[in-house]
Motif scaffolding. Structure first.
Motif, mmCIF file in Angstrom:
data_model
loop_
_atom_site.group_PDB
_atom_site.id
_atom_site.type_symbol
_atom_site.label_atom_id
_atom_site.label_comp_id
_atom_site.label_asym_id
_atom_site.label_seq_id
_atom_site.Cartn_x
_atom_site.Cartn_y
_atom_site.Cartn_z
ATOM 1 N N TRP A 30 0.842 -1.206 0.000
ATOM 2 C CA TRP A 30 0.000 0.000 0.000
ATOM 3 C C TRP A 30 0.870 1.246 0.000
ATOM 4 O O TRP A 30 0.594 2.183 -0.767
ATOM 5 C CB TRP A 30 -0.909 0.007 1.230
ATOM 6 N N TYR A 31 1.878 1.303 0.844
ATOM 7 C CA TYR A 31 2.774 2.463 0.879
ATOM 8 C C TYR A 31 3.430 2.676 -0.481
ATOM 9 O O TYR A 31 3.520 3.808 -0.977
ATOM 10 C CB TYR A 31 3.856 2.277 1.945
ATOM 11 N N GLN A 32 3.914 1.610 -1.091
ATOM 12 C CA GLN A 32 4.588 1.724 -2.386
ATOM 13 C C GLN A 32 3.653 2.295 -3.442
ATOM 14 O O GLN A 32 4.028 3.198 -4.204
ATOM 15 C CB GLN A 32 5.114 0.358 -2.814
ATOM 16 N N GLY A 78 1.707 6.762 -6.705
ATOM 17 C CA GLY A 78 0.601 7.545 -7.239
ATOM 18 C C GLY A 78 0.852 9.041 -7.175
ATOM 19 O O GLY A 78 0.284 9.811 -7.957
ATOM 20 N N ASP A 79 1.725 9.471 -6.272
ATOM 21 C CA ASP A 79 2.095 10.881 -6.160
ATOM 22 C C ASP A 79 3.425 11.184 -6.846
ATOM 23 O O ASP A 79 4.004 12.254 -6.635
ATOM 24 C CB ASP A 79 2.185 11.278 -4.683
ATOM 25 N N GLY A 80 3.908 10.220 -7.635
ATOM 26 C CA GLY A 80 5.160 10.431 -8.346
ATOM 27 C C GLY A 80 6.387 10.317 -7.473
ATOM 28 O O GLY A 80 7.451 10.845 -7.817
ATOM 29 N N LEU A 81 6.276 9.614 -6.339
ATOM 30 C CA LEU A 81 7.378 9.522 -5.389
ATOM 31 C C LEU A 81 7.851 8.085 -5.200
ATOM 32 O O LEU A 81 8.374 7.724 -4.146
ATOM 33 C CB LEU A 81 6.955 10.100 -4.033
#
Length: 204
Positions: free
Chosen positions: A117-119, A124-127
């Motif tokens: 989930w974190y990944q 999803g925010d480009g990070l």
């Protein structure tokens, strides 16, 4: 157009004006954006990324509770009773001991579905490849751990009945409206609004 935007920006927006002034001076390319970022006071530069990481943590907590429940799961990060070290949960442990990480360059992520989930959330925010350490921006976020559940301390309550008149005349009936007064303490990074929302089971 940074120059025209600066002319239109109200004086009550000092941070925006600082950044626009730098963009006007250094241009709107990568170097200009770096200078615009560095034009902000250090305390404010720290505030924005920390606010983002806190939002990610809030979303992670909501997802963890809705998909995996309150109990400790294999691969969770938990507090141990001895030494307060981080370890992976392998059995039954009290719920307040479950930890979730705030993103940073020195945190360990759970070895279960929450890691994925974190990944996906960061991607999803480009990070996806972000290490939360950008020397050119003088930004270094080590991250931290927060307990999944926070327990209020020094909780006390009092039920009061406030009398008020019903109608314009004093002779008319007097009704009593019960009022619940709560007092409690919370640890750092815990918020009374969320505690009250859980108590009242409402979104407002």
């Amino acid at each position: 157009n940074a120059k025209e935007s600066l002319a239109l920006m109200p004086l009550s927006k000092p941070r925006e004006r600082l950044m626009l002034r730098a963009l006007n001076r250094y241009g709107t390319g990568p170097d200009g954006c770096v200078q615009a970022w560095l034009s902000l006071p250090h305390s404010m530069r720290v505030f924005y990324p920390h606010a983002y990481c806190s939002r990610v943590w809030n979303d992670a907590a909501a997802h963890r509770l809705s998909t995996m429940g309150l109990g400790v799961r294999q691969g969770d990060l938990v507090w141990t009773q001895t030494g307060q070290k981080r370890t992976e949960g392998t059995g039954e442990t009290a719920c307040p001991q479950v930890l979730l990480p705030m993103p940073g360059n020195s945190v360990k992520y759970p070895e279960n579905a929450m890691r994925t989930w974190y990944q996906e959330r960061l991607a999803g925010d480009g990070l996806a490849e972000c290490r939360f350490r950008v020397s050119s921006l003088k930004m270094n976020l080590p991250g931290c751990y927060r307990p999944l559940l926070a327990i209020p301390h020094n909780l006390s309550y009092q039920l009061r009945r406030a009398a008020f008149s019903h109608g314009a005349k004093k002779q008319e009936s007097v009704m009593e409206s019960p009022t619940l007064s709560l007092n409690f303490d919370l640890d750092s990074s815990s918020y009374a609004t969320i505690c009250l929302r859980e108590i009242m089971k409402c979104e407002t």
